[in-house]
Design an enzyme around this catalytic site. Structure first.
Site, PDB file in Angstrom:
ATOM      1  N   ALA A 169      15.127  86.305  20.661  1.00 52.00           N
ATOM      2  CA  ALA A 169      14.528  85.072  20.145  1.00 52.00           C
ATOM      3  C   ALA A 169      14.892  83.960  21.125  1.00 52.00           C
ATOM      4  CB  ALA A 169      15.042  84.769  18.757  1.00 52.00           C
ATOM      5  N   ASP A 215       8.711  88.450  16.494  1.00 48.75           N
ATOM      6  CA  ASP A 215       7.659  87.766  15.730  1.00 48.75           C
ATOM      7  C   ASP A 215       6.918  88.751  14.826  1.00 48.75           C
ATOM      8  OD1 ASP A 215       6.797  88.875  18.188  1.00 48.75           O
ATOM      9  OD2 ASP A 215       4.917  87.762  18.085  1.00 48.75           O
ATOM     10  N   GLU A 231       4.973  96.250  28.940  1.00 49.24           N
ATOM     11  CA  GLU A 231       4.240  97.219  28.111  1.00 49.24           C
ATOM     12  C   GLU A 231       3.471  98.215  28.990  1.00 49.24           C
ATOM     13  OE1 GLU A 231       2.484  96.424  23.953  1.00 49.24           O
ATOM     14  OE2 GLU A 231       0.857  96.010  25.337  1.00 49.24           O
TER      15      GLU A 231
HETATM   16  C1  UD2 Z   1       2.765  92.090  23.625  1.00 53.35           C
HETATM   17  C2  UD2 Z   1       3.759  93.149  23.162  1.00 53.35           C
HETATM   18  C3  UD2 Z   1       5.135  92.718  23.562  1.00 53.35           C
HETATM   19  C4  UD2 Z   1       5.225  92.509  25.063  1.00 53.35           C
HETATM   20  C5  UD2 Z   1       4.166  91.501  25.501  1.00 53.35           C
HETATM   21  C6  UD2 Z   1       4.107  91.472  27.012  1.00 53.35           C
HETATM   22  C7  UD2 Z   1       2.792  94.197  21.228  1.00 53.35           C
HETATM   23  C8  UD2 Z   1       2.553  94.119  19.787  1.00 53.35           C
HETATM   24  N1  UD2 Z   1       3.627  93.274  21.741  1.00 53.35           N
HETATM   25  O1  UD2 Z   1       3.082  91.017  22.723  1.00 53.35           O
HETATM   26  O2  UD2 Z   1       6.098  93.679  23.165  1.00 53.35           O
HETATM   27  O3  UD2 Z   1       5.034  93.734  25.728  1.00 53.35           O
HETATM   28  O4  UD2 Z   1       2.875  91.869  25.005  1.00 53.35           O
HETATM   29  O5  UD2 Z   1       2.906  90.993  27.451  1.00 53.35           O
HETATM   30  O6  UD2 Z   1       2.281  95.056  21.884  1.00 53.35           O
HETATM   31  N2  UD2 Z   1       9.922  86.296  23.518  1.00 53.35           N
HETATM   32  C9  UD2 Z   1      10.790  85.235  23.252  1.00 53.35           C
HETATM   33  N3  UD2 Z   1      10.480  83.998  23.688  1.00 53.35           N
HETATM   34  C10 UD2 Z   1       9.324  83.734  24.349  1.00 53.35           C
HETATM   35  C11 UD2 Z   1       8.451  84.799  24.609  1.00 53.35           C
HETATM   36  C12 UD2 Z   1       8.770  86.061  24.192  1.00 53.35           C
HETATM   37  O7  UD2 Z   1      11.843  85.434  22.650  1.00 53.35           O
HETATM   38  O8  UD2 Z   1       9.092  82.553  24.703  1.00 53.35           O
HETATM   39  C13 UD2 Z   1      10.288  87.649  23.089  1.00 53.35           C
HETATM   40  C14 UD2 Z   1      10.145  87.823  21.589  1.00 53.35           C
HETATM   41  O9  UD2 Z   1      11.091  88.758  21.141  1.00 53.35           O
HETATM   42  C15 UD2 Z   1       8.751  88.369  21.449  1.00 53.35           C
HETATM   43  C16 UD2 Z   1       8.673  89.284  22.675  1.00 53.35           C
HETATM   44  O10 UD2 Z   1       9.416  88.616  23.683  1.00 53.35           O
HETATM   45  O11 UD2 Z   1       8.581  89.043  20.213  1.00 53.35           O
HETATM   46  C17 UD2 Z   1       7.261  89.572  23.168  1.00 53.35           C
HETATM   47  O12 UD2 Z   1       6.533  88.393  23.351  1.00 53.35           O
HETATM   48  P1  UD2 Z   1       5.215  88.111  22.494  1.00 53.35           P
HETATM   49  O13 UD2 Z   1       5.405  88.632  21.133  1.00 53.35           O
HETATM   50  O14 UD2 Z   1       4.818  86.705  22.649  1.00 53.35           O
HETATM   51  O15 UD2 Z   1       4.194  88.997  23.271  1.00 53.35           O
HETATM   52  P2  UD2 Z   1       2.755  89.543  22.742  1.00 53.35           P
HETATM   53  O16 UD2 Z   1       2.523  89.087  21.360  1.00 53.35           O
HETATM   54  O17 UD2 Z   1       1.713  89.259  23.748  1.00 53.35           O
END
Ligand code: UD2
Length: 383
Positions: A153, A244, A334
């Site tokens: 986080a 999240d 990923e």
């Molecule tokens: C996708 C992937 C994620 C990651 C990302 C990379 C899924 C469901 N999720 O999610 O695992 O591979 O793509 O492109 O496939 N975080 C922070 N602070 C930040 C940004 C990120 O703590 O400012 C952490 C946090 O734990 C978050 C994780 O990194 O849950 C992944 O980031 P995301 O959820 O914004 O990425 P998302 O939704 O594109």
């Protein structure tokens, strides 16, 4: 000759010979002749006595059973202690087992026919309605495993901590030992929460990065290092999860295996060539066209500590090499995870129930939504 007499005569004759030779060769006094003769007499007497007769006093003590007259294999000390401890474990194990009464499985009645239950490399795929969690719990409890969950986080993502931990406390491996490892750049913002007695929270400070992609990708490096320095000694299995998310239904011991990947809810029915794999050959995450099994979500993967160590180390090596070559894989870590799991097949797969994206309409085959992403304004939360 009466067999009992043979037992007396042979040792006496042998003792006489030994005694005689003793005096002749070594010039030893008569007492040395007498001792072997007396001992031989005793051995001879015991030899003619049936062992069962010798122990015939035992039945008078009611709680001691007669020793078996079967020959006992001689075992060395180490082996004896092993046998004893195995017996102890078994006794313990049997004493905790509940009654094994549940609907009988039949080979000609599959639990579900609408979904794939097994990958072509024989890894089971977890779907609601295909397993009995009581059986799994009973098996798992005997092993007394500790499971670690790594989650991050950083920056504005601290706002998701409460929803994540609150729901995980209730639904994640309920009744089993779990250590949550929360990496954050704002330890002071972690809300104080009362967790179940078998759950523990460890807050680990971590630096932030200006680009959200780097926060996400560097998770692989941080997890790999932490396994080497700490988790290797602290937990048996380790899972990495996005913060999240919220859990709505139980996520139990059915997720435990050596190497576990979650099939993405966005791409679980797509043909492999339209999945979001990295296809550019310049990237270390590249998967050649015509290859690919499932598309795995980086939001939830795990396995034994040693397998997760290999996975995170290999993926971060790919990330680093890409950085050196001035390229970033399409979906960051990923993409590297997908490449890794293509060539190191997971031993167990979690169906999209285990990460259902909130934005998607839920088809019939998804009978439960165990875990779901929290809706967020991407631009705002990542700024
Ligand atoms: C996708 C992937 C994620 C990651 C990302 C990379 C899924 C469901 N999720 O999610 O695992 O591979 O793509 O492109 O496939 N975080 C922070 N602070 C930040 C940004 C990120 O703590 O400012 C952490 C946090 O734990 C978050 C994780 O990194 O849950 C992944 O980031 P995301 O959820 O914004 O990425 P998302 O939704 O594109």
């Amino acid at each position: 000759m009466d067999i009992k007499k043979v037992h007396i005569v042979i040792p006496i004759v042998m003792a006489g010979i030994i005694g005689y030779l003793g005096t002749k060769i070594m010039d030893i006094k008569e007492v040395h002749i007498l001792i072997p003769i007396v001992m031989a007499g005793i051995i001879g007497y015991l030899g003619q006595t049936d062992l069962n007769e010798a122990f015939s006093v035992l039945p008078s003590i009611p709680h001691i059973s007669r020793p078996s007259s079967q020959p006992v294999r001689q075992v060395d000390l180490d082996e004896t202690s092993l046998v004893i401890s195995r017996q102890t474990d078994l006794n313990e194990a049997f004493s905790v087992l509940p009654r094994m009464s549940y609907p009988q499985p039949f080979v000609d009645k599959p639990q579900r026919t609408d979904v794939l239950l097994m990958s072509p490399w024989l890894a089971p795929i977890m779907w609601e309605g295909t397993f009995n969690r009581d059986i799994l719990n009973a098996q798992y409890r005997q092993k007394k495993f500790v499971v670690g969950v790594a989650t991050f986080a950083v920056k504005k993502y601290v706002r998701f901590i409460e929803g994540f931990l609150g729901s995980a406390n209730k639904f994640f491996l309920s009744g089993h030992r779990v250590n949550f490892y929360l990496f954050t750049d704002h330890p002071e913002k972690v809300p104080s929460m009362k967790l179940a007695p078998e759950k523990s929270l460890f807050i680990i400070p971590v630096q932030n990065y200006s680009r959200w992609q780097d926060i996400s990708m560097n998770r692989m490096d941080i997890i790999s290092n932490r396994i080497r320095t700490h988790w290797h000694y602290e937990v048996d299995y380790l899972y990495s999860m996005d913060i999240d998310v919220q859990m709505f239904e139980h996520i139990g011991v059915e997720i435990i295996d050596t190497l576990v990947g979650t099939i993405s809810s966005w791409q679980y029915t797509k043909p492999r060539d339209s999945n979001s794999y990295e296809r550019r050959p310049e990237s270390r995450a590249a998967i050649p066209s015509g290859e690919g099994d499932f598309y795995y979500a980086a939001s939830f993967y795990g396995g034994s500590v040693s397998e997760v160590y290999k996975l995170t180390t290999a993926c971060f090596k790919g990330v680093t090499e890409d950085r050196a070559n001035g390229i970033e894989a399409k979906w960051h870590e990923e993409s590297h995870l997908n490449k890794y799991l293509l060539y190191h097949k997971p031993t167990r797969l979690l169906s999209p129930e285990y990460y259902w994206d909130e934005e998607l309409p839920r088809p019939q085959i998804i009978r439960v939504k165990r875990l779901s992403s929290v809706r967020k304004d991407l631009e705002e939360v990542r700024s």
